[in-house]
Scaffold this motif. Structure first.
Motif, PDB file in Angstrom:
ATOM      1  N   ILE A 163       0.828  -1.201   0.000  1.00 19.84           N
ATOM      2  CA  ILE A 163       0.000   0.000   0.000  1.00 19.84           C
ATOM      3  C   ILE A 163       0.865   1.255   0.000  1.00 19.84           C
ATOM      4  CG2 ILE A 163      -1.679   1.339   1.340  1.00 19.84           C
ATOM      5  CD1 ILE A 163      -2.765  -1.354   2.382  1.00 19.84           C
ATOM      6  N   GLU A 164       1.846   1.309   0.908  1.00 18.13           N
ATOM      7  CA  GLU A 164       2.681   2.501   1.016  1.00 18.13           C
ATOM      8  C   GLU A 164       3.532   2.706  -0.229  1.00 18.13           C
ATOM      9  OE1 GLU A 164       2.169   4.680   3.182  1.00 18.13           O
ATOM     10  OE2 GLU A 164       0.839   3.435   4.416  1.00 18.13           O
ATOM     11  N   THR A 165       3.962   1.604  -0.847  1.00 20.26           N
ATOM     12  CA  THR A 165       4.756   1.725  -2.072  1.00 20.26           C
ATOM     13  C   THR A 165       3.903   2.264  -3.211  1.00 20.26           C
ATOM     14  OG1 THR A 165       6.128  -0.151  -1.368  1.00 20.26           O
ATOM     15  CG2 THR A 165       6.255   0.493  -3.673  1.00 20.26           C
ATOM     16  N   SER A 166       2.687   1.763  -3.344  1.00 17.51           N
ATOM     17  CA  SER A 166       1.808   2.178  -4.444  1.00 17.51           C
ATOM     18  C   SER A 166       1.467   3.657  -4.381  1.00 17.51           C
ATOM     19  CB  SER A 166       0.530   1.342  -4.436  1.00 17.51           C
ATOM     20  OG  SER A 166      -0.282   1.652  -3.313  1.00 17.51           O
ATOM     21  N   LEU A 167       1.556   4.238  -3.198  1.00 16.17           N
ATOM     22  CA  LEU A 167       1.283   5.671  -3.048  1.00 16.17           C
ATOM     23  C   LEU A 167       2.453   6.529  -3.525  1.00 16.17           C
ATOM     24  CD1 LEU A 167      -0.364   5.633   0.512  1.00 16.17           C
ATOM     25  CD2 LEU A 167      -1.522   5.927  -1.694  1.00 16.17           C
ATOM     26  N   ARG A 168       3.590   5.878  -3.786  1.00 12.51           N
ATOM     27  CA  ARG A 168       4.810   6.631  -4.097  1.00 12.51           C
ATOM     28  C   ARG A 168       5.472   6.233  -5.407  1.00 12.51           C
ATOM     29  NH1 ARG A 168       3.698   5.992   1.073  1.00 12.51           N
ATOM     30  NH2 ARG A 168       3.987   7.781   2.461  1.00 12.51           N
ATOM     31  N   GLY A 169       5.077   5.123  -5.991  1.00 14.24           N
ATOM     32  CA  GLY A 169       5.659   4.691  -7.250  1.00 14.24           C
ATOM     33  C   GLY A 169       5.005   3.425  -7.745  1.00 14.24           C
ATOM     34  N   MET A 170       5.387   3.012  -8.964  1.00 15.82           N
ATOM     35  CA  MET A 170       4.766   1.826  -9.559  1.00 15.82           C
ATOM     36  C   MET A 170       5.780   0.769  -9.972  1.00 15.82           C
ATOM     37  SD  MET A 170       1.659   2.355  -9.095  1.00 15.82           S
ATOM     38  CE  MET A 170       1.118   0.843  -9.878  1.00 15.82           C
ATOM     39  N   ARG A 171       7.088   1.064  -9.833  1.00 12.10           N
ATOM     40  CA  ARG A 171       8.110   0.050 -10.094  1.00 12.10           C
ATOM     41  C   ARG A 171       9.184   0.193  -9.008  1.00 12.10           C
ATOM     42  NH1 ARG A 171       9.927  -3.328 -14.170  1.00 12.10           N
ATOM     43  NH2 ARG A 171       8.358  -2.550 -15.626  1.00 12.10           N
ATOM     44  N   ALA A 172       9.252  -0.795  -8.148  1.00 14.90           N
ATOM     45  CA  ALA A 172      10.134  -0.711  -6.982  1.00 14.90           C
ATOM     46  C   ALA A 172      11.399  -1.530  -7.163  1.00 14.90           C
ATOM     47  CB  ALA A 172       9.389  -1.198  -5.743  1.00 14.90           C
ATOM     48  N   LEU A 173      12.503  -0.980  -6.686  1.00 11.46           N
ATOM     49  CA  LEU A 173      13.727  -1.759  -6.529  1.00 11.46           C
ATOM     50  C   LEU A 173      13.795  -2.204  -5.077  1.00 11.46           C
ATOM     51  CD1 LEU A 173      16.481  -2.848  -7.497  1.00 11.46           C
ATOM     52  CD2 LEU A 173      17.479  -0.675  -6.726  1.00 11.46           C
ATOM     53  N   ILE A 174      13.849  -3.512  -4.859  1.00 13.73           N
ATOM     54  CA  ILE A 174      13.988  -4.058  -3.513  1.00 13.73           C
ATOM     55  C   ILE A 174      15.465  -4.316  -3.266  1.00 13.73           C
ATOM     56  CG2 ILE A 174      13.380  -5.944  -1.950  1.00 13.73           C
ATOM     57  CD1 ILE A 174      10.891  -6.424  -3.714  1.00 13.73           C
ATOM     58  N   VAL A 175      16.044  -3.636  -2.298  1.00 11.39           N
ATOM     59  CA  VAL A 175      17.456  -3.835  -1.925  1.00 11.39           C
ATOM     60  C   VAL A 175      17.475  -4.723  -0.690  1.00 11.39           C
ATOM     61  CG1 VAL A 175      19.576  -2.716  -1.164  1.00 11.39           C
ATOM     62  CG2 VAL A 175      18.120  -1.599  -2.873  1.00 11.39           C
ATOM     63  N   SER A 176      18.073  -5.912  -0.838  1.00 10.52           N
ATOM     64  CA  SER A 176      18.047  -6.878   0.255  1.00 10.52           C
ATOM     65  C   SER A 176      19.307  -7.742   0.196  1.00 10.52           C
ATOM     66  CB  SER A 176      16.769  -7.728   0.167  1.00 10.52           C
ATOM     67  OG  SER A 176      16.570  -8.481   1.348  1.00 10.52           O
ATOM     68  N   ASP A 177      19.259  -8.906   0.820  1.00  7.53           N
ATOM     69  CA  ASP A 177      20.415  -9.805   0.810  1.00  7.53           C
ATOM     70  C   ASP A 177      19.950 -11.253   0.652  1.00  7.53           C
ATOM     71  OD1 ASP A 177      19.645 -10.787   3.399  1.00  7.53           O
ATOM     72  OD2 ASP A 177      20.767  -9.177   4.361  1.00  7.53           O
ATOM     73  N   LYS A 178      20.904 -12.145   0.493  1.00  2.51           N
ATOM     74  CA  LYS A 178      20.584 -13.551   0.231  1.00  2.51           C
ATOM     75  C   LYS A 178      19.872 -14.208   1.410  1.00  2.51           C
ATOM     76  CE  LYS A 178      22.411 -13.740  -3.888  1.00  2.51           C
ATOM     77  NZ  LYS A 178      21.530 -13.888  -5.087  1.00  2.51           N
ATOM     78  N   ILE A 179      20.183 -13.780   2.633  1.00  2.00           N
ATOM     79  CA  ILE A 179      19.530 -14.374   3.804  1.00  2.00           C
ATOM     80  C   ILE A 179      18.045 -14.048   3.797  1.00  2.00           C
ATOM     81  CG2 ILE A 179      19.409 -14.349   6.320  1.00  2.00           C
ATOM     82  CD1 ILE A 179      22.411 -13.849   6.372  1.00  2.00           C
ATOM     83  N   MET A 180      17.715 -12.788   3.541  1.00  2.00           N
ATOM     84  CA  MET A 180      16.302 -12.401   3.487  1.00  2.00           C
ATOM     85  C   MET A 180      15.586 -13.137   2.359  1.00  2.00           C
ATOM     86  SD  MET A 180      15.866 -10.369   5.986  1.00  2.00           S
ATOM     87  CE  MET A 180      17.136 -11.289   6.855  1.00  2.00           C
ATOM     88  N   VAL A 208       7.480  -9.052  -2.602  1.00  2.00           N
ATOM     89  CA  VAL A 208       7.033  -9.013  -3.995  1.00  2.00           C
ATOM     90  C   VAL A 208       5.535  -9.280  -4.087  1.00  2.00           C
ATOM     91  CG1 VAL A 208       7.201 -10.169  -6.233  1.00  2.00           C
ATOM     92  CG2 VAL A 208       9.290  -9.624  -4.955  1.00  2.00           C
ATOM     93  N   ASP A 209       5.055 -10.243  -3.293  1.00  2.00           N
ATOM     94  CA  ASP A 209       3.622 -10.565  -3.298  1.00  2.00           C
ATOM     95  C   ASP A 209       2.777  -9.383  -2.821  1.00  2.00           C
ATOM     96  OD1 ASP A 209       4.102 -13.101  -4.251  1.00  2.00           O
ATOM     97  OD2 ASP A 209       4.034 -14.067  -2.283  1.00  2.00           O
ATOM     98  N   PHE A 210       3.234  -8.722  -1.757  1.00  2.39           N
ATOM     99  CA  PHE A 210       2.504  -7.548  -1.256  1.00  2.39           C
ATOM    100  C   PHE A 210       2.449  -6.448  -2.321  1.00  2.39           C
ATOM    101  CE2 PHE A 210       3.638  -8.800   3.324  1.00  2.39           C
ATOM    102  CZ  PHE A 210       2.347  -9.235   3.597  1.00  2.39           C
ATOM    103  N   LEU A 211       3.556  -6.283  -3.052  1.00  3.03           N
ATOM    104  CA  LEU A 211       3.598  -5.266  -4.104  1.00  3.03           C
ATOM    105  C   LEU A 211       2.676  -5.639  -5.257  1.00  3.03           C
ATOM    106  CD1 LEU A 211       7.449  -4.569  -4.226  1.00  3.03           C
ATOM    107  CD2 LEU A 211       5.704  -3.161  -3.150  1.00  3.03           C
ATOM    108  N   ARG A 212       2.714  -6.914  -5.638  1.00  3.38           N
ATOM    109  CA  ARG A 212       1.885  -7.375  -6.753  1.00  3.38           C
ATOM    110  C   ARG A 212       0.400  -7.151  -6.471  1.00  3.38           C
ATOM    111  NH1 ARG A 212       3.544 -12.373  -6.864  1.00  3.38           N
ATOM    112  NH2 ARG A 212       5.282 -11.983  -8.289  1.00  3.38           N
TER     113      ARG A 212
END
Length: 397
Positions: free
Chosen positions: A25-42, A52-56
């Motif tokens: 929800i918060e992402t959709s209020l600010r943009g429509m294509r997100a870069l997720i910066v994370s790591d292999k553990i996450m 990704v599912d929440f964004l979709r």
């Protein structure tokens, strides 16, 4: 004459159990294509896929960068920024510990302001253009980076940790969900917990402390002192996890506005040269630095001592301040925090870079906020003391 203070925090903070559910929800209020910066553990824990599912669900497309695998470096920043530009993203989500969040902060600023991240150190270059919206989602209770306007990035060419602080580095949204920290190993829980404690303590002792940061710092100390050992011994204690997440967030808000002191100034060079995680190096330094600083901040240390135990209320200021240092030392011992020697750093190599580390610490500016401002030679001596410091000892000053 200035008689007011500034206090900065994210535009929105969402916190509590299942707060992560709002990321789409918060992402959709600010943009429509997100870069997720994370790591292999996450990624392996399934958190990235869940994001990704929440964004979709909110019709937000996403790209993924999971190259952060240590303390944040300028190389991670360059790689993730290149992906951001290539895929024409318009919003950034950081998902992970402080390394992921700090990397994303740098990308958010560089995407609109350009240049090299080191250009912004010391205010040499001003991030005058608003950054890309950044939604920070911490998965540990420690760094507080989700609510600060600072980032620390290592320059791999010279092993310098660049501490960069400007308003533009503040995330737009912080989403603090204690359930995401449930997967933290005991060692990470201990190190990040003492990291949060060091943030709160240094914010309270800082020469730049103010009434709002004092209240946040003391609230953070109360939460951390009451819950860190509890969650260390019982990692599935959701109530304690929530208290630690809140305490870490309060501590982050406090130090972002009051700044940190000598512990952090000394910690960053250790991380840059020996790759000791930031939280752990802070924990290694905190008791000895407090002993060094004690004479210049007895009353405030006494207040901290009274948080640890009501028994300290019966003590005079000297007794209560000594008690605070003793209790922090005991906490580090109970959490099995190693000293630098036990962590595995070779003494000869360590000794050979003490002068550089002390110089880098002074250059950072953080020691100038300390109640007792050290000389470079005093910082060098502190590095030697901390190498094989015994948390079970009775003090060295």
């Amino acid at each position: 004459m200035k008689n007011y203070n500034l206090f900065r925090s994210p535009q929105l903070t969402v916190y509590g159990q299942n707060a992560f559910n709002r990321v789409g929800i918060e992402t959709s209020l600010r943009g429509m294509r997100a870069l997720i910066v994370s790591d292999k553990i996450m990624e392996s824990l399934g958190y990235v896929e869940k994001c990704v599912d929440f964004l979709r669900t909110e019709n937000v497309q996403s790209e993924i960068y999971t190259g952060v695998n240590s303390e944040p470096t300028d190389l991670y920043v360059e790689e993730s920024l290149a992906l951001f530009k290539e895929k024409r993203c318009d919003v950034i989500i950081s998902l992970g510990g402080g390394s992921c969040i700090d990397t994303a902060k740098a990308v958010a600023v560089l995407a609109t302001n350009g240049g090299y991240i080191g250009d912004y150190m010391g205010g040499v270059k001003d991030a005058a253009i608003s950054p890309v919206p950044h939604i920070a989602v911490p998965t540990t209770a420690g760094t507080g980076s989700e609510v600060t306007d600072a980032t620390v990035i290592t320059n791999v060419s010279n092993d310098e940790k660049m501490m960069i602080k400007q308003r533009a580095f503040m995330p737009a949204v912080a989403i603090v969900d204690p359930l995401l920290s449930m997967s933290s190993p005991k060692k990470v829980t201990a190190a990040t917990g003492v990291d949060a404690l060091s943030h709160a303590v240094e914010a309270y002792l800082s020469k730049r402390a103010q009434p709002m940061t004092d209240n946040l710092a003391l609230s953070a100390i109360k939460l951390i002192v009451s819950n860190l050992k509890r969650v260390y011994e019982n990692p599935d204690d959701v109530e304690a996890r929530e208290a630690m997440s809140t305490g870490s967030m309060y501590a982050g808000m406090a130090f972002s506005n009051a700044s940190v002191c000598l512990v952090h100034g000394m910690s960053r060079p250790i991380g840059a040269l020996f790759h000791v995680p930031h939280g752990e190096s802070n924990a290694m330094l905190l008791p000895a630095v407090l002993e060094f600083s004690k004479e210049a901040c007895k009353e405030r240390l006494a207040t901290i001592g009274r948080i640890f135990s009501e028994d300290a209320n019966k003590m005079d200021i000297d007794g209560a301040s000594n008690f605070a240092v003793e209790q922090i030392r005991n906490l580090c011992m109970d959490l099995n925090i190693p000293n630098l020697k036990d962590w595995g750093i070779e003494q000869d190599k360590y000794e050979s870079v003490i002068r550089k580390m002390a110089s880098d610490a002074v250059k950072s500016g953080s020691p100038n906020n300390n109640p007792r401002i050290p000389t470079q030679s005093e910082i060098e001596e502190l590095y030697r003391i901390c190498y094989d410091y015994q948390f079970s000892g009775s003090g060295v000053f």
